[in-house]
Scaffold this active site. Structure first.
Site, PDB file in Angstrom:
ATOM      1  N   SER A 743       0.992  -1.290   0.335  1.00  0.00           N
ATOM      2  CA  SER A 743      -0.028   0.005  -0.324  1.00  0.00           C
ATOM      3  C   SER A 743       0.384   1.308   0.016  1.00  0.00           C
ATOM      4  O   SER A 743      -0.197   2.660  -0.146  1.00  0.00           O
ATOM      5  CB  SER A 743      -0.556   0.410   0.761  1.00  0.00           C
ATOM      6  OG  SER A 743      -0.211  -0.153   2.159  1.00  0.00           O
ATOM      7  N   LYS A 786      -6.883   3.054   8.704  1.00  0.00           N
ATOM      8  CA  LYS A 786      -5.473   3.985   8.102  1.00  0.00           C
ATOM      9  C   LYS A 786      -6.925   6.342   8.270  1.00  0.00           C
ATOM     10  O   LYS A 786      -5.601   7.034   8.835  1.00  0.00           O
ATOM     11  CB  LYS A 786      -5.550   4.236   6.433  1.00  0.00           C
ATOM     12  CG  LYS A 786      -4.436   2.508   6.124  1.00  0.00           C
ATOM     13  CD  LYS A 786      -4.777   1.816   5.283  1.00  0.00           C
ATOM     14  CE  LYS A 786      -3.032   1.501   4.828  1.00  0.00           C
ATOM     15  NZ  LYS A 786      -3.134   0.542   3.378  1.00  0.00           N
TER      16      LYS A 786
END
Ligand code: ADP
Length: 852
Positions: A743, A786
């Site tokens: 990511s 996140k």
């Protein structure tokens, strides 16, 4: 060495002088050796000798060896026992000494002492078990009658003992097999006799004399045993128990009161235990095993280590809740209220738990998936488990599995081991005392694996509803029904849960909390709990919401609320001291700046540093004024803030971008830094990266190199070949923590684009997304955590992959409102959003399109 056969001992024997105990032929004795002469004998004769002969020594009884070797030898007892040294054990503690194990062979008498130093050696004459003695029996009739009489007594004595004990049975066989003349010596050393009596037997060289002297000793022992059995008869219905024969006991010696009481008590306990076993509700199979063990226990002498083992086992079997359960009192409406009262937020989790409970109520059985709560630490997984037990009215027990790497931790040790014990499941059942508790299997993701087997495999059996009605713990060795137990598991991540185990469970994600949720949790649950724990009341301490927010943003950085709880605890401790001392002081008006909206006149705070404790003005204040925790008090108690907003500072140079990472402890922001220098086109990566992350870095560079012309990216010498004469270094801070996953792709591209273009990345933007070689942005996991991390860090704009848009629905509306989301499906869009004013493509240079 057969006791009956003739033997011949050497005519010269080294002499071991003993004082305690008398060794008779045919018996074995352990003796401690620490005097100089005896030590010399062991060292130079026994330890150095190599032949069998050198292990034969003369043991002289009733003669103590002088403590110093310059002292004269004392007068020696005339008759001794030739002996074979079977074992020598040395030790240095508490002083140097040896322990000798010697077996008596035959009598001898000393003819002449040959030398005294370093150890005595004598010329000796063997007195029995000589060829001529064993063959010619003097006056057969007379001795025959004596020995017959002796044999009868010996048999009578042995038969009074418990023949099921192997040693007794062996003794009985020996009586028949040994030659009669060996019996007096052997039996004398077994029954209770004093040293003096043994010495007399040793001195009785003539066999007839020996028989005559030992018969009264046997009779005395028989009488003693009869007396003992009579005193026990009323309480003991059979003679199965072993009556120990101990040396140095007189015939008329009745065991002392305390000893007898102790034995009786033990016996009573055993009878009680048996009663308990019979009346307990254990399964038929278990009852059978228990009764068998009970039978064994009764026959065992208490000194045997196995006695305690068997007894512990039986006690556990009795204590286990075979049939004892609590009654479920489930009412879904009440359960909903209880869950809501105990926990703020976590709606998804509560909803699923209620569904689960409702199904249980309707179906009335527990078959179905095991719930597994997965989330960062301190988000309330354990405490929801506890609430479930409370709503059901069941007992709660937590089994910590972190670090368990031995199968027997779950399934128990077999009882053959010393110190064996049942596994955690059975132990837990014993602790709660009912067979339908809620077991919380904490941290299933931290199960280890070792040579001692895989604990996850053992757990599989425990959790499988098809199998767990007959779970067999190795220690119990009988099946126990676990089907009534409600299992709930918790974990920080599913990545390390063994797949077979994962398959049995239904995963419920418990994400971290937003700041607002944390404030609510603190004020509804944590603060009242801490106040109660510290004996404080709301009249004594006031923590306004702004202070809680301060603690959350500047003193903690976590997904859950555990540190927050600890910090609140620290505040309560400090206030407790003040309250206990009666020392608090009114806040000066200029200090009440954080308490907006609160009544400033009432503000009081503690200020230990600036105000003297003995300030008499304090005493005039009404003691019931609450202590207000404002920012200054916070600084006083917790020290300077640990986390300051550093985002804008770090982004003041080109070559830095903020990524978003997911860890088992929640989401985190991550600064990616890049620098370039002259070199040969090498890429250096630091920060403990995994393979996937390294590949992302290579992908990012390749994409930038192929698009350098389009974006007008050049290296230091102005060339579009970015790696020409240039080395690149990429670093991911928190270097000690291993990182992996795809990511960070978009972050690396942005960071390098900033480095080669010399432009700064916007200071309030964070991003996450996987990239492909063609510049597409692919979706990633953990979006909610996140986003919360970015929100915690005060960032404003977040770039996420287009295909992750659906994940935003999970995020609380207030958080979403604070942030701007950019959905990107290709890297052009990412770069455009990451730089102020966009990242322009040079007109005329077309994107490379694949013709595939
Ligand atoms: P975990 O098992 O997830 O590591 P715990 O269940 O031990 O976390 O929770 C830590 C503390 O936080 C507990 O005292 C718990 O009561 C409290 N807590 C966590 N989440 C909530 C919530 N949503 N509402 C109330 N208290 C909470």
């Amino acid at each position: 060495m057969a006791a009956g056969s003739a033997i011949q001992i050497p005519s010269r024997l080294p002499l071991l002088l003993t004082h305690e105990g008398v060794l008779l032929p045919g018996s074995t004795m352990r003796t401690s050796v620490d005097s100089p002469r005896n030590m010399q004998l062991v060292r130079s004769r026994l330890l150095k000798g190599t032949s069998l002969r050198s292990t034969i020594i003369g043991v002289i009884p009733n003669t103590s060896d002088p403590t110093s070797d310059c002292d004269d030898l004392p007068s020696l007892h005339r008759i001794g026992t030739a002996a074979l040294a079977v074992q020598v054990v040395g030790s240095n503690w508490p002083k140097p000494h040896y322990t000798l194990l010697v077996t008596g062979l035959c009598r001898f008498q000393i003819l002449q002492l040959l030398k005294e130093k370093p150890y005595p050696v004598a010329e000796v004459e063997q007195l029995d078990r000589l060829e001529q003695f064993t063959n010619q029996h003097k006056s057969e009739e007379e001795l025959g009658e004596l020995s017959e009489q002796f044999y009868k007594y010996a048999v009578q004595l042995v038969e009074m003992l418990d023949m099921s004990v192997p040693a007794v049975a062996k003794l009985r066989r020996l009586l028949d097999n040994l030659p009669r003349e060996a019996l007096p010596d052997i039996l004398t050393s077994i029954i209770r006799t004093s040293n003096q009596e043994k010495l007399q037997i040793l001195d009785a060289v003539r066999l007839e004399e020996r028989f005559k002297m030992t018969i009264p000793l046997l009779v005395r022992q028989i009488e003693g045993l009869k007396l003992l059995q009579k005193t026990r008869k009323p309480k003991q219905d059979d003679d199965k128990r072993v009556v120990a024969i101990r040396p140095n006991r007189r015939i008329n010696h009745i065991p002392s009161a305390t000893e007898d009481e102790e034995e009786e008590e033990d016996h009573d306990d055993v009878v009680m235990l048996e009663k308990k076993i019979r009346t307990s509700s254990m399964s038929e199979q278990a009852l059978k095993v228990c009764l068998k063990e009970m039978k064994r226990l009764k026959k065992m002498p208490q000194s045997m280590p196995e006695y305690a083992l068997t007894r512990n086992y039986l006690e556990l079997m009795v204590e286990l809740p075979w049939n004892k359960s609590t009654k479920d009192r489930l009412e879904i409406r009440a359960a909903r209220i209880l869950l809501d009262n105990d926990h703020y937020a976590m709606e998804k989790l509560k909803k699923r738990v209620l569904e689960y409970l409702a199904v249980r109520q309707l179906k009335n059985n527990l078959k179905g998936p095991i719930l597994c709560f997965v989330g960062p630490p301190g988000v309330g997984k354990t405490s929801v488990g506890r609430s479930i037990a409370k709503t059901l009215g069941r007992e709660f027990h937590r089994i910590a599995l972190g670090g368990v790497c031995d199968q027997s931790d779950i399934r128990g040790h077999r009882r053959t081991y010393v110190g064996s014990m049942p596994g955690r499941i059975i132990n837990g059942l014993k602790t709660v005392g009912v067979n339908n508790p809620v077991f919380l299997l904490d941290e299933v993701d931290k199960l280890g694996k070792s040579l001692q087997g895989d604990p996850a495999a053992a757990l599989l059996e425990v959790l499988d509803p098809e199998q767990n009605h007959s779970f067999t713990d190795h220690y119990l060795n009988v099946a126990f029904d676990l089907s009534q137990v409600l299992f709930i598991a918790t974990a920080n991540t599913t990545a390390t849960i063994p797949p077979a185990l994962l398959d049995r469970m239904e995963i419920i994600q418990v994400p971290g909390y937003t700041q607002e949720e944390k404030i609510e949790i603190a004020h509804r649950h944590l603060i009242p709990k801490q106040l109660e724990q510290h004996g404080l009341t709301p009249q004594q301490i006031q923590i306004p919401q702004v202070t809680t927010l301060d603690i959350i943003t500047r003193y903690t950085r976590e997904a859950g609320v555990r540190s927050l709880d600890r910090k609140l605890g620290a505040i309560c401790r400090a206030v407790a001291v003040k309250v206990a001392e009666g020392q608090h002081k009114e806040t000066k008006p200029d200090r009440a700046d954080v308490g907006e909206g609160d009544d400033c006149k009432e503000h009081v705070t503690e200020d230990a540093k600036t105000e003297s404790i003995s300030d008499t003005a304090d005493l005039a204040l009404p003691p019931e004024m609450p202590i207000l925790i404002d920012f200054h008090a916070l600084k006083d108690i917790l020290g300077p803030p640990m986390y300051e907003m550093e985002v804008s500072e770090r982004l003041s140079q080109p070559g830095v971008a903020i990524g978003l990472a997911w860890t088992p402890l929640g989401g985190e922001i991550m600064f990616v830094e890049a620098s370039r220098m002259d070199g040969e086109g090498q890429l250096t990566l630091t920060g403990q990266l995994g393979d996937v992350m390294k590949e992302s870095a290579h992908l990012a560079i390749s994409w930038l190199r192929s698009n350098a012309k389009r974006y007008q990216l050049t290296n230091a010498s102005g060339s579009f070949d970015l790696l020409d004469n240039t080395d690149i270094h990429l670093h991911f801070p928190a270097g000690a923590v291993t990182k992996d996953g795809p990511s960070a792709g978009v972050t690396i591209v942005t960071c390098l684009a900033s480095l080669f273009s010399g432009r700064l990345v916007c200071s309030d933007v964070a991003m996450t997304g996987e990239i492909t070689l063609r510049g597409l942005v692919l979706p990633v996991g953990g979006i909610k955590d996140k986003v919360l991390a970015a929100h915690r860090a005060g960032l404003k704009r977040i770039i996420i992959p287009q295909r992750n848009e659906k994940d935003l629905e999970e995020i609380a509306v207030n958080v979403r409102e604070d942030l701007t989301f950019v959905m990107a499906s290709c890297l052009d869009e990412v770069l455009n959003a990451a730089f102020d004013g966009g990242f322009a493509v040079k007109p005329g240079v077309e994107r490379f399109n694949s013709k595939l």
